[in-house]
Design an enzyme around this catalytic site. Structure first.
Site, PDB file in Angstrom:
ATOM      1  NE  ARG A   1      -0.854  -0.597  -6.098  1.00 58.90           N
ATOM      2  CZ  ARG A   1      -0.575   0.395  -5.261  1.00 58.90           C
ATOM      3  NH1 ARG A   1      -1.194   1.557  -5.380  1.00 58.90           N
ATOM      4  NH2 ARG A   1       0.336   0.230  -4.309  1.00 58.90           N
TER       5      ARG A   1
ATOM      6  CG  HIS B   1      -2.286  -2.428  -1.892  1.00 60.77           C
ATOM      7  ND1 HIS B   1      -1.654  -3.292  -2.753  1.00 60.77           N
ATOM      8  CD2 HIS B   1      -2.705  -3.180  -0.840  1.00 60.77           C
ATOM      9  CE1 HIS B   1      -1.702  -4.521  -2.261  1.00 60.77           C
ATOM     10  NE2 HIS B   1      -2.336  -4.481  -1.095  1.00 60.77           N
TER      11      HIS B   1
ATOM     12  CE1 TYR C   1       2.335   3.622  -3.197  1.00 62.04           C
ATOM     13  CE2 TYR C   1       1.257   4.106  -1.108  1.00 62.04           C
ATOM     14  CZ  TYR C   1       1.241   3.517  -2.364  1.00 62.04           C
ATOM     15  OH  TYR C   1       0.124   2.830  -2.792  1.00 62.04           O
TER      16      TYR C   1
END
Length: 361
Positions: free
Chosen positions: A260, A264, A274
């Site tokens: 992706r 999120h 991250y």
């Protein structure tokens, strides 16, 4: 990992792939037999979905859309899998799987209402074989096993497909669902979109398993990996799994390896915390739209003019969908009561009358 550990097609490599990143066929024998019209349709849906995702992110930031989980980068796994199904097959997704549900028949404006928490967003039209996205992680896996068992008991040739992310495979419901499906040999497909992160947790911290596909072994079902950025490979994998299911050969677990590009969800996640730009750039070289665009262009089936037409069509459809959603009357408690039962029980009719009286004041 050897094929004695992970169940795969006997003539496939570890990860099923048909197109390379330059749009060249690398497995000619595995190319799905699709008409030119069908191939063009796949591209149109992917382009539409990319524009839809970009617009939905903006609408969310404007406060005009509620929950939205970005999908850019995952179009091949979503569109390729849905297109491989029959309209009579049943889709059960998670909150990122709105595109499959809409392409399977849910009106676009209802997906916007669903995102806003409006009850009409979840009122599925007759003949549209979907359940609205599950927010409880993994619950759709158990539901799909049950739907598929129903098909088997009724001797129907339908298939139930459940979508889940890589993080969802760590949930207890996931194991219970695939175990039940394996034990009863139901016509189900469990489609894992491994986009490398469960929110911010990378796949190597979620599980010690070398692949997610091999989790099928413990349930006694077939498990394969597929290049989730390759729409033809995804289409082939799901088509074959659906054929096996219809023939009474039981369920399949498909791990689609994808990525992706966005957060999120739009609820505060920041992927820059991250993952790094180098990783993102590496995955974008495998972009499903670029790869398939190159393939179709070489076949003389796609060009910039065609793509611009689809982009304009998408923008128009999205604007119209939002307009309908904006004009939909607000929910009331009385209408919510009406949506709970086919025939409203007497005690709720009494409560409804009380609420109607309050709503009128």
């Amino acid at each position: 990992m050897s094929q004695t550990t992970v169940q795969v097609y006997s003539d496939y490599s570890k990860v099923l792939s048909i197109l390379d990143k330059d749009g060249e066929i690398i497995n000619h024998d595995l190319v799905p037999q699709l008409s030119n019209e069908r191939l063009i349709g796949l591209m149109k849906k992917m382009v539409f979905t990319r524009i839809w995702d970009e617009r939905a992110i903006k609408l969310n930031r404007q406060g005009r859309l509620g929950l939205w989980a970005p999908v850019s980068g995952q179009e091949a796994s979503m569109i390729g899998s849905e297109d491989a199904l029959s309209i009579e097959d049943f889709i059960l997704g998670s909150y990122r799987d709105i595109p499959q549900i809409v392409w399977h028949g849910l009106p676009l404006y209802q997906s916007f209402l669903y995102s806003r928490g409006h009850q009409h967003g979840g009122q599925i039209p007759e003949g549209v074989n979907v359940l609205m996205p599950q927010i409880i992680i993994g619950a759709q896996i158990i539901q799909a096993a049950g739907v598929a068992l129903g098909f088997k008991l009724k001797n129907k040739k339908n298939v139930a497909i459940a979508y889940i992310g890589d993080g969802g495979t760590s949930q207890g419901d996931f194991y219970e669902g695939i175990n039940f499906a394996g034990a009863y040999k139901v016509p189900a497909i469990f489609f894992v979109q491994n986009n490398q992160y469960a929110i911010s947790v990378p796949i190597n911290k979620q599980t010690a398993a070398e692949t997610l596909a091999q989790k099928a072994v413990a349930a006694g079902i077939r498990g394969i990996q597929v290049d989730g950025m390759d729409v033809l490979a995804v289409h082939r994998a799901v088509s074959d799994a659906a054929e096996r299911a219809r023939n009474g050969e039981g369920p399949t677990l498909i791990e689609a390896i994808t990525y992706r590009y966005g957060a999120h969800t739009m609820a505060g996640d920041d992927p820059k915390r991250y993952r790094n730009k180098e990783e993102e750039d590496e995955w974008k070289q495998k972009d499903p739209l670029i790869r398939f665009r190159k393939y179709l262009t070489k076949k003389g089936l796609w060009n910039e003019i065609e793509e611009e037409l689809v982009i304009e069509e998408a923008k128009k459809a999205i604007a119209e969908g939002i307009k309908i959603a904006d004009e939909t009357p607000n929910m009331t408690i009385s209408t919510l009561i009406d949506s709970m039962f086919e025939k409203t029980p007497h005690h709720l009719e009494i409560q409804k009358a009380e609420f109607i009286a309050m709503e009128g004041n």
